[in-house]
Design a protein around this motif. Structure first.
Motif, mmCIF file in Angstrom:
data_model
loop_
_atom_site.group_PDB
_atom_site.id
_atom_site.type_symbol
_atom_site.label_atom_id
_atom_site.label_comp_id
_atom_site.label_asym_id
_atom_site.label_seq_id
_atom_site.Cartn_x
_atom_site.Cartn_y
_atom_site.Cartn_z
ATOM 1 N N SER A 15 -15.799 0.046 -5.954
ATOM 2 C CA SER A 15 -15.052 -0.206 -4.308
ATOM 3 C C SER A 15 -15.301 0.976 -3.049
ATOM 4 C CB SER A 15 -13.722 -0.192 -4.812
ATOM 5 O OG SER A 15 -12.861 0.694 -5.020
ATOM 6 N N LEU A 43 -0.189 -9.181 -4.333
ATOM 7 C CA LEU A 43 -1.393 -8.896 -3.649
ATOM 8 C C LEU A 43 -0.737 -10.593 -2.238
ATOM 9 C CD1 LEU A 43 -4.217 -8.141 -5.614
ATOM 10 C CD2 LEU A 43 -2.891 -7.019 -4.326
ATOM 11 N N ASN A 46 -6.148 -12.821 0.097
ATOM 12 C CA ASN A 46 -7.300 -12.122 0.249
ATOM 13 C C ASN A 46 -7.542 -10.366 -0.159
ATOM 14 O OD1 ASN A 46 -8.273 -14.746 1.241
ATOM 15 N ND2 ASN A 46 -7.963 -13.898 3.603
ATOM 16 N N LEU A 47 -6.294 -9.831 -0.381
ATOM 17 C CA LEU A 47 -6.436 -8.866 -1.243
ATOM 18 C C LEU A 47 -6.595 -8.969 -1.939
ATOM 19 C CD1 LEU A 47 -2.876 -7.418 0.533
ATOM 20 C CD2 LEU A 47 -5.297 -7.069 1.517
ATOM 21 N N THR A 50 -8.049 -2.051 -5.585
ATOM 22 C CA THR A 50 -9.093 -1.532 -6.004
ATOM 23 C C THR A 50 -8.523 -0.023 -6.623
ATOM 24 O OG1 THR A 50 -8.533 -0.331 -3.820
ATOM 25 C CG2 THR A 50 -9.868 -1.963 -3.700
ATOM 26 N N ILE A 61 -5.413 -0.873 -2.205
ATOM 27 C CA ILE A 61 -5.604 -2.465 -1.998
ATOM 28 C C ILE A 61 -6.628 -2.568 -0.881
ATOM 29 C CG2 ILE A 61 -3.728 -3.409 -3.115
ATOM 30 C CD1 ILE A 61 -2.627 -4.036 -0.028
ATOM 31 N N LYS A 62 -7.522 -3.104 -1.391
ATOM 32 C CA LYS A 62 -8.193 -3.913 -0.065
ATOM 33 C C LYS A 62 -8.787 -5.155 0.546
ATOM 34 C CE LYS A 62 -12.790 -4.486 -2.544
ATOM 35 N NZ LYS A 62 -14.173 -4.289 -2.665
ATOM 36 N N ASP A 63 -8.716 -5.478 1.977
ATOM 37 C CA ASP A 63 -9.278 -6.895 2.661
ATOM 38 C C ASP A 63 -10.664 -6.539 2.574
ATOM 39 O OD1 ASP A 63 -9.503 -9.544 3.716
ATOM 40 O OD2 ASP A 63 -7.909 -9.116 5.187
ATOM 41 N N ARG A 66 -12.550 -7.997 5.551
ATOM 42 C CA ARG A 66 -12.186 -7.299 6.758
ATOM 43 C C ARG A 66 -13.330 -6.072 6.658
ATOM 44 N NH1 ARG A 66 -9.572 -9.963 10.225
ATOM 45 N NH2 ARG A 66 -7.427 -11.021 9.331
ATOM 46 N N CYS A 69 -10.206 -2.293 5.515
ATOM 47 C CA CYS A 69 -8.890 -2.426 5.087
ATOM 48 C C CYS A 69 -8.912 -1.790 4.291
ATOM 49 C CB CYS A 69 -8.286 -4.054 5.666
ATOM 50 S SG CYS A 69 -6.594 -4.644 5.170
#
Length: 100
Positions: A15, A43, A46-47, A50, A61-63, A66, A69
């Motif tokens: 990640s 969530l 799309n998240l 991580t 978390i991440k997107d 993007r 993000c």
């Protein structure tokens, strides 16, 4: 105290969080100063998770759609003197600077 370690966060291998923190950590485990009374339950669209705590609480978390993000549940800003989480801020600044 704000900088007291509360528990571990298990970081997902590969990640962005892992890539940013890899040099600072000896494994995929980060000691964090999480002191929250709320946490992510579901969530958003799309998240991706991580990092998680040993009790299953989502810690990061991440997107992936993007450019940068990334959200963490702990308080990396409290370690500005010792720099444990400075790669998070450096990664953000680098990503922001590449837009110019």
């Amino acid at each position: 105290p704000r900088f007291a370690i509360a528990h571990e966060a298990w970081i997902a291998s590969g990640s962005r969080l892992d890539l940013l923190m890899r040099e600072r950590l000896e494994s995929d485990i980060a000691p964090v100063n999480s002191r929250h009374h709320q946490a992510v339950k579901e969530l958003g669209a799309n998240l991706v998770v991580t990092a998680t705590a040993p009790d299953g609480v989502i810690e990061a978390i991440k997107d992936p759609a993007r450019r940068f993000c990334l959200g963490v549940q702990w308080h990396p800003e409290n370690f500005y003197r010792t720099g444990e989480f400075s790669p998070l801020f450096e990664g953000f600044v680098k990503a922001a600077g590449s837009r110019l």
